[in-house]
Design a protein around this motif. Sequence first.
Motif, short mmCIF file in Angstrom:
data_model
loop_
_atom_site.label_atom_id
_atom_site.label_comp_id
_atom_site.label_asym_id
_atom_site.label_seq_id
_atom_site.Cartn_x
_atom_site.Cartn_y
_atom_site.Cartn_z
N LEU A 127 5.63 -39.95 -4.96
CA LEU A 127 4.27 -40.40 -5.25
C LEU A 127 3.46 -39.35 -5.99
O LEU A 127 2.30 -39.60 -6.35
N GLY A 128 4.04 -38.17 -6.19
CA GLY A 128 3.33 -37.10 -6.89
C GLY A 128 2.26 -36.45 -6.05
O GLY A 128 1.28 -35.93 -6.60
N LEU A 129 2.46 -36.44 -4.74
CA LEU A 129 1.45 -35.91 -3.83
C LEU A 129 2.05 -34.85 -2.92
O LEU A 129 3.25 -34.83 -2.67
N ALA A 130 1.17 -33.97 -2.41
CA ALA A 130 1.58 -32.96 -1.44
C ALA A 130 1.55 -33.56 -0.04
O ALA A 130 0.80 -34.51 0.22
N HIS A 166 6.55 -56.59 -0.78
CA HIS A 166 7.14 -55.59 -1.66
C HIS A 166 6.19 -55.12 -2.76
O HIS A 166 6.17 -53.93 -3.12
N ALA A 167 5.38 -56.01 -3.29
CA ALA A 167 4.51 -55.68 -4.41
C ALA A 167 3.44 -54.65 -4.05
O ALA A 167 2.85 -54.03 -4.95
N TYR A 168 3.17 -54.45 -2.79
CA TYR A 168 2.15 -53.48 -2.39
C TYR A 168 2.63 -52.04 -2.55
O TYR A 168 1.83 -51.11 -2.57
N PHE A 169 3.94 -51.83 -2.68
CA PHE A 169 4.48 -50.48 -2.60
C PHE A 169 4.86 -49.90 -3.95
O PHE A 169 5.44 -50.56 -4.80
N ASP A 170 4.53 -48.61 -4.10
CA ASP A 170 4.93 -47.87 -5.29
C ASP A 170 6.39 -47.43 -5.18
O ASP A 170 7.04 -47.21 -6.20
N LEU A 226 -5.17 -45.89 -2.84
CA LEU A 226 -4.10 -45.10 -2.24
C LEU A 226 -2.74 -45.54 -2.76
O LEU A 226 -2.51 -46.73 -2.98
N LYS A 227 -1.84 -44.58 -2.93
CA LYS A 227 -0.46 -44.89 -3.26
C LYS A 227 0.30 -45.17 -1.96
O LYS A 227 0.07 -44.51 -0.95
N LEU A 228 1.22 -46.13 -2.00
CA LEU A 228 1.94 -46.53 -0.79
C LEU A 228 3.45 -46.41 -0.98
O LEU A 228 3.99 -46.79 -2.02
N ALA A 229 4.10 -45.89 0.05
CA ALA A 229 5.57 -45.85 0.09
C ALA A 229 6.02 -46.40 1.43
O ALA A 229 5.41 -46.15 2.47
N CYS A 230 7.09 -47.16 1.42
CA CYS A 230 7.74 -47.60 2.65
C CYS A 230 8.94 -46.70 2.88
O CYS A 230 9.79 -46.55 1.99
N VAL A 231 9.01 -46.08 4.04
CA VAL A 231 10.15 -45.25 4.41
C VAL A 231 10.71 -45.79 5.72
O VAL A 231 10.03 -45.79 6.75
N THR A 232 11.93 -46.29 5.68
CA THR A 232 12.56 -46.92 6.83
C THR A 232 13.98 -46.40 6.99
O THR A 232 14.58 -45.92 6.03
N ASN A 233 14.52 -46.49 8.20
CA ASN A 233 15.92 -46.15 8.42
C ASN A 233 16.84 -47.34 8.16
O ASN A 233 18.06 -47.21 8.23
N LYS A 234 16.26 -48.49 7.85
CA LYS A 234 17.05 -49.65 7.46
C LYS A 234 17.70 -49.38 6.10
O LYS A 234 17.08 -48.76 5.24
N GLY A 285 -2.23 -40.86 -0.27
CA GLY A 285 -1.07 -41.72 -0.15
C GLY A 285 -0.72 -41.99 1.30
O GLY A 285 -1.06 -41.20 2.18
N VAL A 286 -0.04 -43.10 1.53
CA VAL A 286 0.34 -43.50 2.89
C VAL A 286 1.81 -43.90 2.90
O VAL A 286 2.26 -44.67 2.05
#
Length: 249
Positions: free
Chosen positions: A188-191, A159-163, A136-144, A33-34
């Motif tokens: 994402l269910g990952l370590a 937006h559609a790229y992200f889980d 790969l599973k993708l997450a966006c993490v932002t301070n926005k 995941g990323v």
Amino acid sequence: MSASERPTARIGEETPGHARTADPAARRAEIRGVIIDLDGTMVDTAGDFHAALNRMLADLELPSIDSDELLRYIGKGSEHLVRSVLSARLPADHVEARFATALDRYQHAYAQVNGMHASVYTHVAEGLAALRDAGLKLACVTNKPHRFAVALLTQVGLHAYFDAVFGGDSFARKKPDPLPMLKASEALGLAPAQMLAIGDSENDALAARAAGIAVLTVPYGYNHGQPVQSIDSDGIVGTLLEAARWLHQ
């Protein structure tokens, strides 16, 4: 030195000031995941910040902000941004007294301009597509704030790229605290050892490091006006597509 003039290190090479905690190449096979930052990593939103802040400042009858000053404040969330702008224009004992009103004016203005002055960086969509194609599973993490992040990602077609998408108000603490990174991994269910983070600032690297996540940086973002080479990361990639190609190897 502009972002385009800064030298780009190959992934896994030492760069000045880096104290790497892990070799990304050795962990490549584990990554499933990323986590990707938004402002300064996927989308250039400085124009939106500039427009919203100047609307806020005009409402408050305070001096406007220019682009150079703005870049020193981006990356730590709306509250930090507004407080920094006020601190540069008001006596210390006046900042907190006017902060709540200023934040409300800023967020109202930002909702009106969100995405109007923004542009997606080169090879972002191609990089996201390549990462997804690799399974790969993708997450966006932002301070926005979350609502602004979702609206912007949707507007620019990403937006559609992200889980999962998490904003600065999604958890009790923001980056550089590791909590958002850890929560994104969990979602994402990952370590953490199975994750890679990609961002443009020290906040991304500090959060990833504290969470036990490998981290790559891009050279074209904000990083509070400081050179990306000063960040303790596992390497610098020129684009998200370059990061995807590395992970494919």
